[in-house]
Write a protein that holds these residues in place. Structure first.
Motif, short mmCIF file in Angstrom:
data_model
loop_
_atom_site.label_atom_id
_atom_site.label_comp_id
_atom_site.label_asym_id
_atom_site.label_seq_id
_atom_site.Cartn_x
_atom_site.Cartn_y
_atom_site.Cartn_z
N ILE A 1 5.82 30.56 32.22
CA ILE A 1 6.25 30.18 33.56
C ILE A 1 7.69 30.63 33.80
O ILE A 1 8.12 30.74 34.93
N LEU A 2 8.43 30.87 32.70
CA LEU A 2 9.79 31.39 32.80
C LEU A 2 10.16 32.05 31.48
O LEU A 2 9.93 31.48 30.41
N VAL A 3 10.71 33.25 31.56
CA VAL A 3 11.21 33.97 30.39
C VAL A 3 12.63 34.38 30.70
O VAL A 3 12.90 34.93 31.77
N GLN A 4 13.54 34.08 29.77
CA GLN A 4 14.95 34.45 29.98
C GLN A 4 15.48 35.16 28.75
O GLN A 4 15.09 34.85 27.63
N CYS A 5 16.39 36.08 28.98
CA CYS A 5 17.10 36.76 27.92
C CYS A 5 18.56 36.81 28.37
O CYS A 5 18.86 37.31 29.45
N SER A 6 19.45 36.25 27.56
CA SER A 6 20.85 36.22 27.97
C SER A 6 21.75 36.36 26.75
O SER A 6 21.29 36.33 25.61
N THR A 7 23.04 36.51 27.02
CA THR A 7 24.03 36.66 25.97
C THR A 7 24.68 35.33 25.69
O THR A 7 25.08 34.61 26.61
N LEU A 8 24.77 34.99 24.41
CA LEU A 8 25.47 33.77 24.01
C LEU A 8 26.96 34.02 24.20
O LEU A 8 27.51 34.97 23.66
N LYS A 9 27.59 33.19 24.99
CA LYS A 9 28.98 33.44 25.38
C LYS A 9 29.97 33.27 24.22
O LYS A 9 31.00 33.89 24.20
N ASN A 10 29.64 32.41 23.26
CA ASN A 10 30.55 32.15 22.14
C ASN A 10 30.28 33.13 21.00
O ASN A 10 29.15 33.54 20.78
N VAL A 11 31.33 33.46 20.26
CA VAL A 11 31.17 34.23 19.04
C VAL A 11 30.83 33.24 17.95
O VAL A 11 31.53 32.24 17.75
N VAL A 12 29.72 33.47 17.23
CA VAL A 12 29.26 32.53 16.22
C VAL A 12 29.40 33.14 14.83
O VAL A 12 29.51 34.36 14.68
N GLY A 13 29.39 32.29 13.82
CA GLY A 13 29.66 32.74 12.46
C GLY A 13 28.42 33.00 11.61
O GLY A 13 28.54 33.53 10.51
N SER A 14 27.23 32.64 12.09
CA SER A 14 26.03 32.87 11.29
C SER A 14 24.81 32.95 12.21
O SER A 14 24.87 32.56 13.38
N ALA A 15 23.71 33.42 11.63
CA ALA A 15 22.46 33.50 12.39
C ALA A 15 21.97 32.10 12.75
O ALA A 15 21.47 31.88 13.86
N ALA A 16 22.14 31.15 11.84
CA ALA A 16 21.72 29.77 12.13
C ALA A 16 22.54 29.18 13.27
O ALA A 16 22.01 28.44 14.10
N GLU A 17 23.82 29.50 13.31
CA GLU A 17 24.67 29.00 14.39
C GLU A 17 24.26 29.61 15.74
O GLU A 17 24.26 28.91 16.77
N SER A 18 23.88 30.87 15.74
CA SER A 18 23.41 31.47 17.00
C SER A 18 22.08 30.85 17.41
O SER A 18 21.84 30.64 18.60
N GLU A 19 21.20 30.53 16.46
CA GLU A 19 19.94 29.85 16.79
C GLU A 19 20.21 28.46 17.36
O GLU A 19 19.56 28.05 18.32
N CYS A 20 21.16 27.72 16.77
CA CYS A 20 21.50 26.38 17.29
C CYS A 20 22.07 26.48 18.70
O CYS A 20 21.73 25.68 19.57
N GLY A 21 22.94 27.46 18.92
CA GLY A 21 23.49 27.67 20.26
C GLY A 21 22.41 28.04 21.25
O GLY A 21 22.40 27.58 22.40
N GLY A 22 21.47 28.88 20.82
CA GLY A 22 20.35 29.25 21.69
C GLY A 22 19.45 28.07 21.99
O GLY A 22 19.00 27.89 23.12
N CYS A 23 19.20 27.22 20.99
CA CYS A 23 18.38 26.02 21.20
C CYS A 23 19.04 25.10 22.22
O CYS A 23 18.38 24.56 23.11
N TYR A 24 20.35 24.92 22.09
CA TYR A 24 21.06 24.06 23.04
C TYR A 24 20.99 24.63 24.45
O TYR A 24 20.66 23.91 25.40
N HIS A 25 21.28 25.91 24.59
CA HIS A 25 21.25 26.54 25.91
C HIS A 25 19.87 26.44 26.53
O HIS A 25 19.72 26.10 27.72
N ASN A 26 18.84 26.71 25.75
CA ASN A 26 17.48 26.70 26.28
C ASN A 26 16.98 25.29 26.57
O ASN A 26 16.21 25.09 27.50
N ALA A 27 17.43 24.32 25.79
CA ALA A 27 17.05 22.93 26.06
C ALA A 27 17.68 22.44 27.37
O ALA A 27 17.03 21.74 28.15
N THR A 28 18.91 22.83 27.63
CA THR A 28 19.53 22.44 28.90
C THR A 28 18.87 23.16 30.08
O THR A 28 18.80 22.60 31.17
N THR A 29 18.36 24.36 29.85
CA THR A 29 17.62 25.07 30.89
C THR A 29 16.28 24.39 31.18
O THR A 29 15.78 24.43 32.30
N ALA A 30 15.70 23.74 30.17
CA ALA A 30 14.39 23.09 30.32
C ALA A 30 14.47 21.79 31.13
O ALA A 30 13.45 21.34 31.66
#
Length: 131
Positions: free
Chosen positions: A61-90
């Motif tokens: 029903i919705l597909v988004q692709c965007s850039t994480l605005k913060n510079v992160v230090g690991s892949a897990a940190e980028s996943e956590c940031g993505g989870c937060y961003h996508n949860a707020t979008t939901a």
């Protein structure tokens, strides 16, 4: 980019479901210039997560692709940031579904990174040092 020429008869299929919002999230670490990461999300409606395992995949029903605005230090940190961003979008989608008389349980948010999932679900244990 070449999806349409490669698959000229592509079909989006929707199955009958309980109309429960599901979120599939992913992040790609350091793939953009200036040490940025890319996050993607797929929102779809499917059955209640406890009634079918895994729930049937419906068309998005919705597909988004965007850039994480913060510079992160690991892949897990980028996943956590993505989870937060996508949860707020939901949140607005959940509110809309509830106002349409489709009560929503806890929204299942799927990630492919075990560290990010363990952090979000509070199932990680800190290793004790040997010193």
């Amino acid at each position: 980019m070449n999806f349409l020429p490669t698959h000229p008869n592509g079909i989006v299929r929707y199955h009958a479901s309980d109309i429960v919002l599901h979120v599939d999230t992913d992040a790609a670490y350091l793939v953009l210039s200036n040490a940025k990461s890319r996050i993607t999300v797929n929102f779809y409606l499917s059955s209640h997560p406890s009634q079918s395992s895994p729930p049937p995949l419906n068309g998005a029903i919705l597909v988004q692709c965007s850039t994480l605005k913060n510079v992160v230090g690991s892949a897990a940190e980028s996943e956590c940031g993505g989870c937060y961003h996508n949860a707020t979008t939901a949140i607005p989608i959940r509110v809309t579904l509830e106002e349409l008389d489709y009560p929503q349980p806890k929204t299942p948010l799927k990630t492919d990174n075990d560290t990010a999932a363990g952090f979000a679900n509070k199932s990680m244990r800190q290793k004790r040092s040997k010193a």
